[in-house]
Design a protein around this motif. Structure first.
Motif, mmCIF file in Angstrom:
data_model
loop_
_atom_site.group_PDB
_atom_site.id
_atom_site.type_symbol
_atom_site.label_atom_id
_atom_site.label_comp_id
_atom_site.label_asym_id
_atom_site.label_seq_id
_atom_site.Cartn_x
_atom_site.Cartn_y
_atom_site.Cartn_z
ATOM 1 N N GLY A 15 0.807 -1.214 0.000
ATOM 2 C CA GLY A 15 0.000 0.000 0.000
ATOM 3 C C GLY A 15 0.839 1.262 0.000
ATOM 4 N N PHE A 16 2.146 1.133 -0.221
ATOM 5 C CA PHE A 16 3.024 2.301 -0.274
ATOM 6 C C PHE A 16 2.932 3.000 -1.620
ATOM 7 N N ALA A 17 2.491 2.265 -2.648
ATOM 8 C CA ALA A 17 2.327 2.813 -3.989
ATOM 9 C C ALA A 17 0.956 2.422 -4.509
ATOM 10 N N GLY A 18 0.448 3.203 -5.447
ATOM 11 C CA GLY A 18 -0.855 2.907 -6.035
ATOM 12 C C GLY A 18 -0.752 1.884 -7.152
ATOM 13 N N LEU A 19 -1.861 1.243 -7.440
ATOM 14 C CA LEU A 19 -1.874 0.239 -8.506
ATOM 15 C C LEU A 19 -1.579 0.849 -9.864
ATOM 16 N N ASP A 20 -1.817 2.155 -10.001
ATOM 17 C CA ASP A 20 -1.563 2.802 -11.289
ATOM 18 C C ASP A 20 -0.167 3.423 -11.367
ATOM 19 N N ASP A 21 0.639 3.297 -10.315
ATOM 20 C CA ASP A 21 2.018 3.783 -10.365
ATOM 21 C C ASP A 21 2.866 2.845 -11.211
ATOM 22 N N ASP A 22 3.682 3.404 -12.118
ATOM 23 C CA ASP A 22 4.611 2.538 -12.843
ATOM 24 C C ASP A 22 5.708 2.074 -11.890
ATOM 25 N N ASP A 23 6.553 1.159 -12.382
ATOM 26 C CA ASP A 23 7.541 0.556 -11.501
ATOM 27 C C ASP A 23 8.492 1.585 -10.907
ATOM 28 N N ALA A 24 8.937 2.521 -11.716
ATOM 29 C CA ALA A 24 9.891 3.515 -11.217
ATOM 30 C C ALA A 24 9.274 4.342 -10.097
ATOM 31 N N ARG A 25 8.032 4.782 -10.295
ATOM 32 C CA ARG A 25 7.377 5.589 -9.269
ATOM 33 C C ARG A 25 7.088 4.738 -8.023
ATOM 34 N N ALA A 26 6.649 3.494 -8.237
ATOM 35 C CA ALA A 26 6.365 2.620 -7.100
ATOM 36 C C ALA A 26 7.622 2.387 -6.270
ATOM 37 N N ASN A 27 8.744 2.194 -6.930
ATOM 38 C CA ASN A 27 9.980 1.940 -6.194
ATOM 39 C C ASN A 27 10.485 3.184 -5.474
ATOM 40 N N ALA A 28 10.286 4.343 -6.082
ATOM 41 C CA ALA A 28 10.643 5.582 -5.384
ATOM 42 C C ALA A 28 9.812 5.731 -4.109
ATOM 43 N N LYS A 29 8.530 5.411 -4.201
ATOM 44 C CA LYS A 29 7.663 5.489 -3.024
ATOM 45 C C LYS A 29 8.043 4.433 -1.988
ATOM 46 N N LEU A 30 8.485 3.258 -2.446
ATOM 47 C CA LEU A 30 8.920 2.216 -1.519
ATOM 48 C C LEU A 30 10.099 2.708 -0.682
ATOM 49 N N LEU A 31 11.104 3.264 -1.343
ATOM 50 C CA LEU A 31 12.279 3.750 -0.621
ATOM 51 C C LEU A 31 11.916 4.891 0.325
ATOM 52 N N GLU A 32 11.096 5.811 -0.145
ATOM 53 C CA GLU A 32 10.675 6.935 0.696
ATOM 54 C C GLU A 32 9.946 6.434 1.944
ATOM 55 N N THR A 33 9.075 5.456 1.759
ATOM 56 C CA THR A 33 8.259 4.985 2.886
ATOM 57 C C THR A 33 9.074 4.155 3.862
#
Length: 384
Positions: free
Chosen positions: A306-324
Motif C-alpha cells: 500500500g506504499f504505492a498505487g496500482l496505477d504507479d509505474d515501476d519507477a514511481r512505485a519503487n521511489a515510493k517504496l524507498l521513501e516509505t
C-alpha cells in the motif's frame, strides 16, 4: 519445481493457545518440556499454559532461561533436561528467541553434538523431538520455518541451521498474546516480518507458492504495522500483523531470505542488536542497492504494502517504496547504529569480518543483486 514444507498443524486466531492439549494428544504426546523465557513467566502466559495442560491431566517441566539472542551456552540447561528426562515433545512459548532455542534443544537433545555441527550448509533432516511453537510476537515467523539461528559466543558468529528437523510440527498462532508487546518490540518484530516477505518475493529462490504467501503477508503488514505500534490494543492491527508474520515465515521458508538478513546477523552477533532492529537499520540501504536487479518485483512489493498505487509505474512505485521505508524507520524510532550505542571505531574494525560472515551464511547469494565482500563493506559503512 518447488518443494514446500509447512507445520503439520496450524491453529490460527484468538484463543489458539488453548488448543495445546488437543494438539499434543493428536501427536501422541503427553510429557512435554516447555521452553520459554522469564518474561513469559512474568506476564502470566507460562502459568496459563501449565494450567491448560493440568486441566487435560498433563504435567510439564519448564526451561525458562533462554536469552534474547540465544547462544550455544544458553542452550545447555535445556539440553541437560532433555538428556536426563523422558520428554516426548518440546513446547516453545515466546518470541523468536525461545522458539529458535526450542528447535535447537529438540534436535541436539535427541541427536547430540554441538550447534556448530548443524550449521549451514549442512541440511538437517533427521527428526528431533516434535516442537509445538506458540509465538508471542509478530514476528520472526520461526513458528513456520525450517531454520534456527544460534550464536557461537566463542567467535561472535550467528550460526544459521537449516533443515526439516527445525520445522515445528505444530504452530498455535494466537494474536491475543501480542497485545502486551511494547512499542519498541512491536516495531522491530514487525519490520522483521516485512523484511521476510519482501526478501522472499525478490529472492532468486522465489516460486509461485512463496510469492502467494509473501504478497498476502505484505497486504496485511503494510496497513497495520504503524497502527499496532501506536496502539497496542488495536486488535484488528494485532491480528493482521500476527497472521502476516506467519505468512511471511511460510514465504521465506519456502523461498529464502537475502542480503538484509545476511548482513543483519553479524551486527547482532558482534553488537547484541536485536535481530529485527538490525534488519530495520539495513532495509532502506539494502533495498536501494538491490532495486536495479529486480525493479518489477520490488514495485509489486510497494503496491502490495500500500506504499504505492496500482496505477504507479515501476519507477514511481519503487521511489515510493524507498521513501516509505525511510519514513517508517523515523516514525517507529528505529535508531542508527550510533543511536543504538555502537562504537563507530569497533564497527569499522570488524566490518570486513562481518562481510565475510554475511557471505558465509549463504543469504547474500539469494539476493537479486549478488554482492562481493567489498560491496557489503560499503553498505555497512553507509549506515554511518
Amino acid at each position: 519445481m518447488a518443494s514446500i514444507i509447512l507445520p503439520r498443524v496450524l491453529e490460527v486466531g484468538a484463543g489458539a493457545m488453548a488448543r495445546l492439549p488437543a494438539v499434543l494428544q493428536g501427536l501422541g504426546c503427553r510429557n512435554p518440556l516447555i521452553v520459554t523465557d522469564r518474561m513469559m513467566a512474568r506476564l502470566g502466559y507460562l502459568e496459563r499454559l501449565r494450567g491448560l495442560l493440568a486441566e487435560a491431566g498433563m504435567g510439564a517441566d519448564v526451561f525458562a532461561d533462554t536469552l534474547p539472542e540465544p547462544t550455544a551456552a544458553s542452550l545447555e540447561g535445556g539440553l541437560a533436561m532433555v538428556r536426563d528426562g523422558d520428554y516426548d515433545a518440546v513446547v516453545a512459548l515466546g518470541g523468536g528467541s525461545p522458539i529458535d532455542s526450542a528447535k535447537a534443544i529438540a534436535v541436539l537433545g535427541r541427536h547430540g553434538g554441538v550447534i556448530n555441527d548443524y550449521r549451514f550448509p549442512r541440511q538437517v533432516d533427521e527428526a528431533g523431538l516434535p516442537v509445538i511453537a506458540i509465538p508471542t510476537t509478530a514476528g520472526t515467523g520461526s513458528e513456520a520455518t525450517r531454520f534456527t539461528i544460534i550464536t557461537d559466543e566463542r567467535t561472535d558468529e550467528k550460526l544459521l541451521c537449516v533443515g526439516a528437523a527445525f520445522m515445528p510440527v505444530a504452530a498455535l498462532v494466537d494474536y491475543e498474546l501480542t497485545v502486551s508487546v511494547p512499542p519498541r518490540t512491536t516495531a522491530d518484530t514487525g519490520i522483521d516480518a516485512m523484511t521476510h516477505a519482501i526478501e522472499a518475493y525478490v529472492s532468486r529462490k522465489a516460486n509461485g507458492y512463496s510469492d502467494s504467501q509473501a504478497l498476502a503477508a505484505l497486504r496485511l503488514i503494510g496497513p497495520h504495522l504503524r497502527r499496532a505500534y501506536h496502539d497496542g490494543e488495536d486488535r484488528v492491527a494485532r491480528e493482521a500483523m500476527m497472521l502476516g508474520a506467519t505468512l511471511a515465515g511460510v514465504a521465506f521458508c519456502n523461498s529464502s531470505v537475502a542480503l538484509v538478513h545476511g548482513m543483519s546477523r553479524p551486527i547482532g552477533a558482534f553488537f547484541h542488536v536485536p535481530h529485527g532492529l538490525s534488519n530495520a537499520m539495513l532495509l532502506p540501504a539494502v533495498t536501494e542497492y538491490s532495486l536495479p536487479a529486480a525493479s518489477a518485483r520490488y514495485a509489486d512489493c510497494a503496491r502490495a504494502l500500500g506504499f504505492a498505487g496500482l496505477d504507479d509505474d515501476d519507477a514511481r512505485a519503487n521511489a515510493k517504496l524507498l521513501e516509505t521505508l525511510v519514513a517508517i524507520n523515523e516514525e517507529l524510532r528505529v535508531p542508527t547504529p550510533a543511536g543504538f550505542g555502537i562504537d563507530r571505531d569497533r564497527f569499522f574494525e570488524v566490518r570486513h569480518t562481518m562481510a565475510e560472515q554475511a557471505l558465509a551464511s549463504g543469504s547474500p547469494g539469494n539476493n537479486p543483486r549478488v554482492p562481493e565482500a567489498e560491496e557489503i563493506v560499503r553498505l555497512y559503512e553507509a549506515l554511518w
